[in-house]
Design an enzyme around this catalytic site. Structure first.
Site, PDB file in Angstrom:
ATOM      1  N   ASP A 112      -9.402  -2.373   5.701  1.00 52.98           N
ATOM      2  CA  ASP A 112      -9.115  -0.955   6.223  1.00 52.98           C
ATOM      3  C   ASP A 112      -7.139  -0.813   5.878  1.00 52.98           C
ATOM      4  OD1 ASP A 112      -9.099   1.460   7.716  1.00 52.98           O
ATOM      5  OD2 ASP A 112      -8.267   0.520   9.393  1.00 52.98           O
ATOM      6  N   ASP A 154      -5.225   2.041   8.085  1.00 54.50           N
ATOM      7  CA  ASP A 154      -4.624   2.475   9.117  1.00 54.50           C
ATOM      8  C   ASP A 154      -4.447   1.671  10.285  1.00 54.50           C
ATOM      9  OD1 ASP A 154      -3.575   5.019   8.001  1.00 54.50           O
ATOM     10  OD2 ASP A 154      -5.517   5.464   7.684  1.00 54.50           O
TER      11      ASP A 154
END
Length: 275
Positions: free
Chosen positions: A17, A19
């Site tokens: 991922d 963020d």
């Protein structure tokens, strides 16, 4: 209680991922949101509300947020003003502790079979925001560990509309990007290790049939402390009516929590970093 699996296939790929895991963009979202809330005379994010919304696309346009915030303007106006603030803040994103070292080490690591570890990105952020978030030299350098064709973003046409995290689609698409060598044995989901900070992302990884490292923000860790085992199993029921493909049992050994990327245990996952 399920018996933990101890005989896993060798890790051949790591999918990340973005963020709140590699860069501090979640903090930038919180800053922009609190600035706008203050402008309209509303209190700042509580830790609990922030935790419930973190990692979910367009979460500040949801009922959860607006039922709590009660801002005196329309959702559309709030979203427009917040977008402008976030665009400004995103240009200040920086890498989170341990991100640079982890990606550097994984880029030169090998598994027990001597295979190099393939890297891919699976982020809900959209292309325009992504470019802003990697504006600074240090974030651009960080994302350089992911080849452009191995970056799957939230507006990627290969991810069906409405099938963002916690659905598994984005991770399965990211896995497809790793099949560049037609002579290589295809990488299986069970040979992938997902790194996530959000509850929705953990569920996406588990539903994709992959092993998961959960690195939650302290607010998220506190909010879900009592349900940590359910989170790691991908059983928070964030998808209603979906199938359970890839989702295993509580305490099955397919996922674990660490508080920082700096804590990742290479040896535990059979990875030898070549210096």
């Amino acid at each position: 209680m399920a018996r933990p699996d101890t005989d896993f296939p060798a890790i051949r790929a790591c999918i990340f991922d973005l963020d709140g895991l590699l860069i501090n963009s979640e903090d930038m979202i919180t800053l922009a949101t609190n600035q706008l809330l203050e402008q309209y005379g509303r209190p700042p994010f509580t830790a609990s509300i922030r935790a419930q919304l973190m990692g979910i696309p367009d979460s500040t346009n949801s009922d959860v947020f607006h039922n709590w915030a009660k801002v005196p303007i329309s959702r559309e106006q709030f979203a427009c003003e917040l977008k402008a603030r976030m665009r400004k803040n995103f240009q200040n994103c920086t890498p989170l502790p341990g991100a640079e070292t982890l990606l550097l080490n994984l880029s030169r690591a090998r598994n027990a079979s001597g295979d190099r570890i393939e890297l891919a990105l699976a982020s809900s952020t959209k292309s325009q925001s992504f470019e802003l978030k990697i504006s600074r030299p240090e974030t651009k350098q960080l994302l350089g560990y992911f080849q452009p064709d191995r970056r799957v973003l939230g507006d990627d046409s290969r991810v069906r509309q409405g099938r963002g995290k916690p659905a598994p689609d984005i991770y399965l698409v990211a896995l497809q990007t790793l099949k560049s060598d037609i002579n290589a044995t295809p990488i299986l989901p069970s040979e992938c290790l997902v790194f996530e900070d959000s509850v929705a992302g953990v569920e996406a990884g588990r539903r994709a049939g992959m092993r998961v490292i959960w690195v939650p923000h302290p607010d998220v860790a506190t909010e879900y402390q009592a349900r940590q085992k359910d989170v790691l199993a991908g059983r928070t029921e964030m998808i209603n009516g979906g199938d359970n493909t890839g989702v295993r049992e509580v305490d099955d050994g397919w996922a674990e929590t660490i508080s920082s990327l700096e804590e990742f245990n290479y040896e535990k996952y059979g990875l030898d970093v070549q210096f």
